[in-house]
Design an enzyme around this catalytic site. Structure first.
Site, mmCIF file in Angstrom:
data_model
loop_
_atom_site.group_PDB
_atom_site.id
_atom_site.type_symbol
_atom_site.label_atom_id
_atom_site.label_comp_id
_atom_site.label_asym_id
_atom_site.label_seq_id
_atom_site.Cartn_x
_atom_site.Cartn_y
_atom_site.Cartn_z
ATOM 1 N N SER A 99 0.681 -1.263 -0.138
ATOM 2 C CA SER A 99 0.002 0.161 0.192
ATOM 3 C C SER A 99 0.913 1.126 0.178
ATOM 4 O O SER A 99 1.944 1.532 -0.872
ATOM 5 C CB SER A 99 -0.933 -0.040 1.185
ATOM 6 O OG SER A 99 -1.906 0.915 0.948
ATOM 7 N N ASP A 196 -8.389 -5.303 -6.405
ATOM 8 C CA ASP A 196 -8.064 -4.107 -5.315
ATOM 9 C C ASP A 196 -9.082 -3.027 -5.744
ATOM 10 O O ASP A 196 -9.184 -2.372 -6.748
ATOM 11 C CB ASP A 196 -6.686 -3.760 -5.541
ATOM 12 C CG ASP A 196 -6.346 -2.839 -4.504
ATOM 13 O OD1 ASP A 196 -7.130 -2.024 -3.920
ATOM 14 O OD2 ASP A 196 -5.200 -2.910 -3.980
ATOM 15 N N HIS A 229 -7.272 -5.268 -1.953
ATOM 16 C CA HIS A 229 -6.353 -4.445 -1.134
ATOM 17 C C HIS A 229 -5.865 -5.206 0.363
ATOM 18 O O HIS A 229 -6.743 -5.443 0.774
ATOM 19 C CB HIS A 229 -6.782 -2.964 -0.785
ATOM 20 C CG HIS A 229 -5.610 -1.982 -0.506
ATOM 21 N ND1 HIS A 229 -4.618 -1.628 -1.853
ATOM 22 C CD2 HIS A 229 -5.122 -1.264 0.375
ATOM 23 C CE1 HIS A 229 -3.724 -0.930 -1.174
ATOM 24 N NE2 HIS A 229 -4.168 -0.757 0.013
#
Length: 249
Positions: A99, A196, A229
């Site tokens: 991330s 994601d 994610h």
């Protein structure tokens, strides 16, 4: 790409690589709160995590903090100081993160030896030997998979870069890994989840395409099918996540 990054398929014992893990948390929290590991694709590593300054109290991204960590390794006062204890090779450092940490890992790999990012130790070699960014954002300026540039989001303008995109576009470009694509970049393994919903997978794909055009080193890409994610943190509820990998050939 060298087996030193992906593991030795021959099963022979060999020194493990120090791996510096950067943190996640939306650029707003510099603590390593989860034991992040990119889906087991980097095997046999040993090394530290790196806490960093973050958006609540620091203006901008914090690749300079990671270059400080690399400088300490070069001087034998960081991971290298205990390399023998862990059976690691101090001459091979791989940086990874997910991330916001994926963005930062890419920045560290691509801005090695850029004087602006290593004030006070400009002459120190801060190159890393490999990087594994995953679930990252790599371009704050060009919209790509978003309706507007990622740099125009309130998060980036108000809490990370802390300046208006319209008035200081250059600052957002300087904070984007794509600005520093280079022929002498280290080998990269880029990982992203196909589902994601926070950072669209197209962001990773366009970064990989541009990096392959620029870099002389191998650029591997693993797309985790069905992965959301932070797929590396949370267990999947349906079918197991699997990777669709490519090496650009």
């Amino acid at each position: 790409m060298s087996n030193r990054l992906l593991g030795d398929p021959g099963g022979q014992a060999r020194p493990r690589e120090p791996r510096c893990r950067t943190s996640c948390s939306r650029w707003l929290d510099g603590r390593r709160r989860w034991p992040r590991r990119p889906a087991g694709l980097v095997r046999g590593g040993a090394g530290p995590g790196r806490d960093r300054r973050h958006g609540r109290h620091h203006r901008g991204v914090a690749q300079d903090d990671c270059h400080v960590a690399r400088q300490r390794t070069s001087r034998g006062t960081g991971p290298a100081a205990r390399a023998e204890e862990y059976g690691a090779d101090p001459d091979f450092l791989c940086v990874t993160g997910g991330s916001a940490g994926g963005h930062l890992a890419a920045m560290v790999a691509l801005t090695a030896n850029v004087p602006e990012f290593q004030p006070g130790f400009e002459s120190v070699d801060t190159a890393v030997q490999a990087a594994v960014p995953f679930n990252g954002v790599y371009d704050f300026v060009e919209p790509g998979p978003w309706p507007v540039p990622f740099g125009k989001t309130a998060l980036l303008q108000e809490r990370v870069l802390k300046r208006p995109f319209a008035k200081d576009r250059e600052a957002f470009a300087k904070a984007s890994p794509v600005t520093y694509l280079r022929a002498d970049a280290p080998p990269l393994l880029v990982i992203h989840g196909s589902h994601d919903s926070l950072i669209p997978v197209l962001e990773a794909r366009r970064f990989v395409d541009r990096l392959r055009d620029a870099s002389d080193a191998p650029v591997l890409y693993a797309e985790m099918q069905g992965g959301q994610h932070a797929f590396d943190v949370f267990r999947p509820t349906g079918r197991p996540v699997w990777s669709k990998a490519s090496n650009g050939s």
